[in-house]
Design a protein around this motif. Structure first.
Motif, PDB file in Angstrom:
ATOM      1  N   ALA A   1      -7.148   2.242   4.462  1.00 35.38           N
ATOM      2  CA  ALA A   1      -5.681   2.266   4.434  1.00 35.38           C
ATOM      3  C   ALA A   1      -5.163   2.924   3.156  1.00 35.38           C
ATOM      4  O   ALA A   1      -4.209   3.713   3.193  1.00 35.38           O
ATOM      5  N   ILE A   2      -5.783   2.618   2.005  1.00 26.71           N
ATOM      6  CA  ILE A   2      -5.352   3.211   0.732  1.00 26.71           C
ATOM      7  C   ILE A   2      -5.573   4.721   0.749  1.00 26.71           C
ATOM      8  O   ILE A   2      -4.690   5.505   0.371  1.00 26.71           O
ATOM      9  N   LEU A   3      -6.757   5.149   1.191  1.00 21.80           N
ATOM     10  CA  LEU A   3      -7.041   6.585   1.275  1.00 21.80           C
ATOM     11  C   LEU A   3      -6.077   7.283   2.232  1.00 21.80           C
ATOM     12  O   LEU A   3      -5.545   8.354   1.936  1.00 21.80           O
ATOM     13  N   ALA A   4      -5.852   6.661   3.387  1.00 21.24           N
ATOM     14  CA  ALA A   4      -4.958   7.262   4.386  1.00 21.24           C
ATOM     15  C   ALA A   4      -3.530   7.370   3.862  1.00 21.24           C
ATOM     16  O   ALA A   4      -2.823   8.342   4.152  1.00 21.24           O
ATOM     17  N   ALA A   5      -3.102   6.385   3.078  1.00 16.88           N
ATOM     18  CA  ALA A   5      -1.753   6.419   2.502  1.00 16.88           C
ATOM     19  C   ALA A   5      -1.596   7.611   1.571  1.00 16.88           C
ATOM     20  O   ALA A   5      -0.595   8.342   1.626  1.00 16.88           O
ATOM     21  N   MET A   6      -2.584   7.824   0.707  1.00 18.67           N
ATOM     22  CA  MET A   6      -2.502   8.939  -0.236  1.00 18.67           C
ATOM     23  C   MET A   6      -2.576  10.282   0.477  1.00 18.67           C
ATOM     24  O   MET A   6      -1.821  11.213   0.176  1.00 18.67           O
TER      25      MET A   6
ATOM     26  N   ILE B   1       0.840  -1.204   0.000  1.00 13.79           N
ATOM     27  CA  ILE B   1       0.000   0.000   0.000  1.00 13.79           C
ATOM     28  C   ILE B   1       0.869   1.245   0.000  1.00 13.79           C
ATOM     29  O   ILE B   1       0.610   2.219  -0.727  1.00 13.79           O
ATOM     30  N   MET B   2       1.918   1.224   0.787  1.00  9.29           N
ATOM     31  CA  MET B   2       2.830   2.360   0.873  1.00  9.29           C
ATOM     32  C   MET B   2       3.489   2.623  -0.483  1.00  9.29           C
ATOM     33  O   MET B   2       3.554   3.768  -0.960  1.00  9.29           O
ATOM     34  N   GLN B   3       3.978   1.555  -1.128  1.00  6.61           N
ATOM     35  CA  GLN B   3       4.689   1.706  -2.395  1.00  6.61           C
ATOM     36  C   GLN B   3       3.766   2.173  -3.511  1.00  6.61           C
ATOM     37  O   GLN B   3       4.149   2.993  -4.346  1.00  6.61           O
ATOM     38  N   ARG B   4       2.536   1.664  -3.527  1.00 10.33           N
ATOM     39  CA  ARG B   4       1.626   1.991  -4.619  1.00 10.33           C
ATOM     40  C   ARG B   4       0.899   3.318  -4.412  1.00 10.33           C
ATOM     41  O   ARG B   4       0.682   4.063  -5.367  1.00 10.33           O
ATOM     42  N   TYR B   5       0.514   3.596  -3.171  1.00  3.24           N
ATOM     43  CA  TYR B   5      -0.357   4.749  -2.929  1.00  3.24           C
ATOM     44  C   TYR B   5       0.193   5.741  -1.913  1.00  3.24           C
ATOM     45  O   TYR B   5      -0.351   6.834  -1.782  1.00  3.24           O
TER      46      TYR B   5
ATOM     47  N   SER C   1      -6.179  13.829  -3.512  1.00  7.09           N
ATOM     48  CA  SER C   1      -5.772  12.442  -3.714  1.00  7.09           C
ATOM     49  C   SER C   1      -6.646  11.688  -4.701  1.00  7.09           C
ATOM     50  O   SER C   1      -6.177  10.757  -5.364  1.00  7.09           O
ATOM     51  N   ILE C   2      -7.922  12.070  -4.809  1.00  6.73           N
ATOM     52  CA  ILE C   2      -8.854  11.309  -5.644  1.00  6.73           C
ATOM     53  C   ILE C   2      -9.617  12.239  -6.577  1.00  6.73           C
ATOM     54  O   ILE C   2      -9.783  13.425  -6.283  1.00  6.73           O
ATOM     55  N   ASN C   3     -10.090  11.699  -7.673  1.00  2.93           N
ATOM     56  CA  ASN C   3     -10.854  12.475  -8.642  1.00  2.93           C
ATOM     57  C   ASN C   3     -12.306  12.632  -8.200  1.00  2.93           C
ATOM     58  O   ASN C   3     -12.991  11.642  -7.935  1.00  2.93           O
ATOM     59  N   ILE C   4     -12.733  13.894  -8.128  1.00  7.35           N
ATOM     60  CA  ILE C   4     -14.127  14.214  -7.812  1.00  7.35           C
ATOM     61  C   ILE C   4     -14.565  15.301  -8.795  1.00  7.35           C
ATOM     62  O   ILE C   4     -13.863  16.292  -8.985  1.00  7.35           O
ATOM     63  N   LEU C   5     -15.713  15.123  -9.423  1.00  9.25           N
ATOM     64  CA  LEU C   5     -16.250  16.103 -10.373  1.00  9.25           C
ATOM     65  C   LEU C   5     -15.251  16.439 -11.480  1.00  9.25           C
ATOM     66  O   LEU C   5     -14.868  17.595 -11.682  1.00  9.25           O
TER      67      LEU C   5
END
Length: 402
Positions: A136-141, A104-108, A283-287
């Motif tokens: 965990a993925i969201l928190a990593a980013m 998770i750390m390496q990817r995100y 971190s993530i795409n919105i709209l």
């Protein structure tokens, strides 16, 4: 795209997301039509529901990164299930937990670009595993955006993965209910507390893990004794926890849209630190361009240019008279986006090239092939399985990363 509960599925409905079995094998591709036998199989899997394409809705494109993200979710959740069950039953960490955290750390945990955060299908049996992985993925980013140091970032990811281990012991008669009464809520709280004690024992050499979990739980419940004492890591977990809980298919409620969830977070700055929420937005795409929305004027529109400074106020094209509305313009200050369109069959479809041809800057990710053959998909999964085996001994990075 609609979320349809399992008991409301009908023959002929088309899948918006692929379905995998518990071993990660692809069973149904996107755009597959449900059959009577398929619906019965889905009920057997225990899925809470499916994301369904509407009759006139085309299959949305998926980038190669989207496919890799969904594949990573699918494969990692099985390894996480093993590790959490080992913590619950054997009261100790398994061999793969550090591999999951490192992956998770390496990817995100080092990404400098936004991703399409794709919610996975869930059943009552795997809800905790999939929720914990997504948190965990969201928190990593988010922790990367906030420039949190690597060691603390790893602690945050670990805490996200194990924070719900206590809920795994909740009696089935209570866990399967859609609503809990006061007595049942107290019982759940007791199991949560026992879970934090277990985390403290298993991670006795890493006290930050238990501390992060406890602080997040107390802060989300509004405990007075935690006010002013919440660490940055716990604040990150609070936002990640709430975002995934609200946007995922839930045991008792339909999923909320990204817009409704983001507004919820922004409207409670005392609980959810605005800087942390902004890290989520980064971190993530919105709209993004192509998303159909509903405006406060009750007009329907499509996003044609996103707004990096204020994600909720992009430029849109109104359906009623094809007027362009730049929500960042002070002339439109009284208009806002209320939600993403819940039904899409009456929306306009504007492809990326049309926007570019009309002078709009649109990032163009490399789109993956729309139809991946089952043989190819299974070959990819086999490669991932081999990667997992290799990573038990070498956690320096995956083949995709190196």
């Amino acid at each position: 795209m609609l979320f349809v509960k399992t008991d409301r599925l009908k023959q002929g409905m088309r899948l918006a997301r692929p379905i995998y079995n518990r071993d990660g094998v692809l069973l149904y591709e996107r755009n597959s039509k449900l059959t009577v036998q398929g619906i019965q199989s889905i009920k057997t899997f225990g899925l809470l529901g499916l994301f369904i394409l509407e009759p006139a809705e085309p299959v949305p494109p998926m980038t190669q990164e989207d496919i890799l993200f969904e594949r990573f979710q699918t494969m990692t959740v099985f390894a996480l299930r093993e590790e959490l069950n080992k913590i619950k039953q054997d009261k100790k960490k398994g061999n793969k937990l550090h591999v999951i955290v490192n992956n998770i750390m390496q990817r995100y945990g080092n990404k400098n670009n936004k991703i399409n955060f794709i919610q996975n299908l869930r059943s009552r049996e795997d809800y905790i595993y999939k929720h914990s992985l997504n948190v965990a993925i969201l928190a990593a980013m988010m922790s990367h955006v906030l420039s949190i140091k690597g060691e603390e970032q790893m602690n945050i990811i670990t805490a996200a993965l194990v924070h719900d281990v206590g809920k795994m012991s909740i009696p089935a008669a209570v866990a399967k209910k859609d609503h809990w009464n006061e007595d049942e809520q107290e019982l759940v709280a007791t199991y949560e507390q026992a879970g934090y004690e277990l985390i403290g024992n298993v991670f006795y050499g890493e006290p930050a893990i238990k501390r992060l979990c406890l602080q997040m739980n107390k802060a989300l419940k509004g405990a007075e004794d935690i006010k002013g004492k919440i660490s940055l890591g716990a604040k990150v977990l609070m936002v990640a926890e709430t975002y995934d809980t609200m946007t995922a298919m839930r045991l008792n409620l339909p999923p909320e849209s990204e817009v409704v969830t983001l507004k919820y977070l922004l409207n409670d700055p005392e609980k959810y630190d605005p800087a942390i929420v902004d890290a989520l937005v980064q971190s993530i795409n919105i709209l993004i361009p192509g998303v159909s929305v509903e405006l406060s004027t009750r007009e329907k529109a499509i996003v044609i240019r996103n707004n990096e400074d204020n994600v909720l106020r992009p430029m849109v094209l109104g359906f009623r008279d094809n007027n362009i509305i730049d929500l960042e313009d002070k002339n439109y200050k009284d208009i806002e986006i209320t939600d993403i369109m819940k039904t899409m069959d009456n929306r306009y479809v504007i492809d990326t090239q049309t926007l570019i041809d009309n002078g709009f800057h649109v990032p163009v990710p490399k789109e993956a092939e729309m139809h991946i053959g089952i043989a190819q998909e299974e070959a990819e999964k086999g490669a991932v399985a081999e990667e997992w085996k290799a990573e038990e001994f070498d956690t320096e990075g995956s083949a995709e990363e190196n």
